[in-house]
Scaffold this active site. Structure first.
Site, PDB file in Angstrom:
ATOM      1  CG  LEU A  66      -1.452  11.760   0.368  1.00  0.00           C
ATOM      2  CD1 LEU A  66      -0.555  12.430   1.405  1.00  0.00           C
ATOM      3  CD2 LEU A  66      -2.138  12.798  -0.508  1.00  0.00           C
ATOM      4  N   PRO A  67      -0.376   9.306  -3.344  1.00  0.00           N
ATOM      5  CG  PRO A  67      -0.074  10.587  -5.265  1.00  0.00           C
ATOM      6  CD  PRO A  67      -0.717  10.628  -3.912  1.00  0.00           C
ATOM      7  CB  THR A  97       1.591   1.985  -0.880  1.00  0.00           C
ATOM      8  OG1 THR A  97       0.433   1.258  -0.461  1.00  0.00           O
ATOM      9  CG2 THR A  97       2.743   1.007  -1.085  1.00  0.00           C
ATOM     10  CE  LYS A 172      -0.267  -2.477  -0.266  1.00  0.00           C
ATOM     11  NZ  LYS A 172      -0.864  -1.145  -0.432  1.00  0.00           N
ATOM     12  CE  LYS A 240       3.572   3.628  -5.334  1.00  0.00           C
ATOM     13  NZ  LYS A 240       2.703   4.029  -4.197  1.00  0.00           N
TER      14      LYS A 240
END
Length: 302
Positions: A66-67, A97, A172, A240
């Protein structure tokens, strides 16, 4: 091993991972808000469904890509979300992430309902996700990670255990902070070299075997030389991820001044019309700032 998987989030990375799982012999039931993404899964041999509920129904393995944190919270904890719908004992593998606190919150709520959760962000390109050559960081209870590994093996060549749920998200975020800074500095330095009169191809040939090189420089800048800024990793996703890193630093009272500057320049690139393009398009931003550059680096493909 259960060969039936529900996969939610079929974007550029998720869609490729779902297709890879189908190719590896798994039965994949996938859902995405985007009808085109659902059709891509059908074209790859999977089954597309029209809701999270339909995807999760009857499955003991649920994977998500998912974004952003809000999408993860809505998908897992929203009304008719995964945590509400999944049966006890279901293994939930999140490949997104996002920030570690959101992941830990999801993990806590899921465990209250006897669900297993593994935190598994990935490192690699869309090409890697389709080829099964990703690096995957794995956080969670060791037994849950062991149960998840056969599914992750289909997607990766390297899998590394990082600790509890949330720890893999930290790793990450740190990785992406490093990568985004590298691409920005490489773009600035490369534009300087071209401005000073070195032919772009020659400059790339030398730098790609010299001490300043990196994975991203070697693999992305050769595309830029051809004017190819098609997205493998979009600039807005880089911005992001930098925001996630800066936010984590603020929470821990750990200054991140360099990452803050890098984020500002990513934001500027978005403001200059580079949204939707690969992070190597930062190079074009620098070139645009120098209209009298003696050697063209390449025109942007539309």
């Amino acid at each position: 091993m259960n060969k039936a998987i529900a996969f939610i989030g079929l974007g550029q990375m998720g869609g490729n991972m779902a297709a890879r799982l189908v190719e590896f012999g798994f039965t994949v039931s996938g859902y995405d808000l985007n009808p085109a993404a659902r059709q891509n899964l059908v074209d790859a041999g999977g089954q597309a469904v029209g809701s999270i509920e339909q995807a999760v129904a009857g499955h003991d393995i649920v994977m998500t890509s998912l974004p952003d944190p809000s999408a993860v919270l809505a998908t897992y904890l929203g009304k008719e979300g995964i945590v509400e719908l999944a049966t006890p004992g279901c293994l939930l593998i999140d490949l997104s992430t996002i920030d570690p606190d959101t992941m830990r919150h999801v993990g806590t709520k899921a465990k209250e309902l006897k669900l297993r959760v593994v935190d598994c962000p990935v490192s690699g390109s869309p090409k890697d996700s389709r080829a099964g050559t990703l690096t995957i960081m794995m956080g969670g209870d060791e037994e849950d990670v062991r149960l998840a590994e056969p599914y992750l093996e289909a997607l990766s060549t390297t899998r590394l255990f990082t600790g509890d749920v949330g720890s893999a998200k930290v790793v990450k975020i740190v990785n992406n902070m490093m990568a985004m800074g590298n691409v920005l500095i490489a773009s600035e330095a490369f534009a300087l070299g071209v401005k000073a009169g070195v032919a772009p191809q020659l400059l790339y040939d030398v730098l790609s075997v010299s001490g300043g090189r990196s994975h991203h420089f070697v693999n992305r800048f050769k595309n830029a030389l051809q004017g190819n800024f098609d997205p493998g990793f979009k600039i807005e996703l880089g911005e992001k991820d930098l925001a996630l890193g800066i936010g984590l630093g603020e929470m821990l009272n750990q200054p991140t001044p360099a990452a803050s500057i890098v984020r500002q320049l990513f934001s500027q690139a978005l403001g200059e019309g580079l949204r939707g393009r690969d992070i190597v398009a930062l190079l074009q931003m620098y070139q645009n700032w120098s209209s009298d550059t003696p050697n063209s680096i390449g025109e942007t493909r539309q």
